[in-house]
Design an enzyme around this catalytic site. Sequence first.
Site, PDB file in Angstrom:
ATOM      1  N   HIS A  71       0.809  -1.210   0.000  1.00 37.50           N
ATOM      2  CA  HIS A  71       0.000   0.000   0.000  1.00 37.50           C
ATOM      3  C   HIS A  71       0.850   1.272   0.000  1.00 37.50           C
ATOM      4  O   HIS A  71       1.951   1.290   0.533  1.00 37.50           O
ATOM      5  CB  HIS A  71      -0.905   0.019   1.234  1.00 37.50           C
ATOM      6  CG  HIS A  71      -1.799  -1.169   1.334  1.00 37.50           C
ATOM      7  ND1 HIS A  71      -2.237  -1.664   2.522  1.00 37.50           N
ATOM      8  CD2 HIS A  71      -2.324  -1.975   0.371  1.00 37.50           C
ATOM      9  CE1 HIS A  71      -3.005  -2.706   2.317  1.00 37.50           C
ATOM     10  NE2 HIS A  71      -3.065  -2.929   1.016  1.00 37.50           N
TER      11      HIS A  71
ATOM     12  N   LYS B 128       5.712   5.575   7.798  1.00 39.32           N
ATOM     13  CA  LYS B 128       5.193   4.658   8.805  1.00 39.32           C
ATOM     14  C   LYS B 128       6.321   4.113   9.672  1.00 39.32           C
ATOM     15  O   LYS B 128       7.341   3.655   9.161  1.00 39.32           O
ATOM     16  CB  LYS B 128       4.478   3.474   8.134  1.00 39.32           C
ATOM     17  CG  LYS B 128       3.261   3.882   7.324  1.00 39.32           C
ATOM     18  CD  LYS B 128       2.644   2.695   6.598  1.00 39.32           C
ATOM     19  CE  LYS B 128       1.452   3.140   5.760  1.00 39.32           C
ATOM     20  NZ  LYS B 128       0.885   2.015   5.006  1.00 39.32           N
TER      21      LYS B 128
ATOM     22  N   TYR C 121       1.404   0.521  13.967  1.00 38.98           N
ATOM     23  CA  TYR C 121       2.170   1.494  13.195  1.00 38.98           C
ATOM     24  C   TYR C 121       1.655   2.906  13.368  1.00 38.98           C
ATOM     25  O   TYR C 121       0.471   3.147  13.517  1.00 38.98           O
ATOM     26  CB  TYR C 121       2.252   1.112  11.726  1.00 38.98           C
ATOM     27  CG  TYR C 121       0.957   0.927  10.979  1.00 38.98           C
ATOM     28  CD1 TYR C 121       0.540   1.850  10.024  1.00 38.98           C
ATOM     29  CD2 TYR C 121       0.165  -0.194  11.185  1.00 38.98           C
ATOM     30  CE1 TYR C 121      -0.629   1.671   9.306  1.00 38.98           C
ATOM     31  CE2 TYR C 121      -0.996  -0.382  10.472  1.00 38.98           C
ATOM     32  CZ  TYR C 121      -1.396   0.545   9.539  1.00 38.98           C
ATOM     33  OH  TYR C 121      -2.564   0.367   8.831  1.00 38.98           O
TER      34      TYR C 121
ATOM     35  N   ASP D  73      -5.915  -6.143  -2.396  1.00 40.58           N
ATOM     36  CA  ASP D  73      -4.524  -6.575  -2.533  1.00 40.58           C
ATOM     37  C   ASP D  73      -4.348  -7.597  -3.650  1.00 40.58           C
ATOM     38  O   ASP D  73      -3.274  -7.686  -4.248  1.00 40.58           O
ATOM     39  CB  ASP D  73      -4.000  -7.122  -1.210  1.00 40.58           C
ATOM     40  CG  ASP D  73      -3.916  -6.045  -0.141  1.00 40.58           C
ATOM     41  OD1 ASP D  73      -3.931  -4.839  -0.502  1.00 40.58           O
ATOM     42  OD2 ASP D  73      -3.853  -6.386   1.039  1.00 40.58           O
TER      43      ASP D  73
END
Length: 181
Positions: A61, A70, A130, A168
């Site tokens: 992503h 991140k 995250y 995905d």
Amino acid sequence: MNIIECDIQGPLIIEPRVFGDERGFFFESWNEAGFAAAGLDLKFVQDNHSRSQKGVLRGMHFQNPGPQGKLVRVASGAVFDVAVDLRRSSPDFGKWTGVVLSAENKRMFWVPEGFAHGFLTLEDNTDFLYKCTAPYAPQFEGSLAWNDPAVGIEWPLDGIEPKLSAKDATGLSLDQVTAFP
């Protein structure tokens, strides 16, 4: 903390100082001043937590516009975590780097803006945490194909077929994504 450079420019493996004894352990997973002193002057706007079973693959992503940096880690279980450079001006464009993150090794992984990010869970009930430098903006989210041969990520699948979301499973190839300058 110990900061380890990866084989491509940008992502970093971070090993925190862990204090432990027979009662358990303690470590700082985030300290703004400590990270800034180490050259990572970061501002986070969102924290996320996902739980996955073994064999779940989430990613790859990215957001463009509105890229997210991140800082990722695992609180329970283990993942193989991957970043792919999507910055066209980078000498590492289209290259990937990966690291095992686990509750046991307590490593963290910094994935800067301009990278696609994803992970494969290696154990059941893996909790993945995250911090993000920009808010989630679904209208700008992109998905790079997890198995694009042009990128060639070497996932440790051990002969299993990964469990994917519909999004995905339909990720774009490197030459189709909206890359960064």
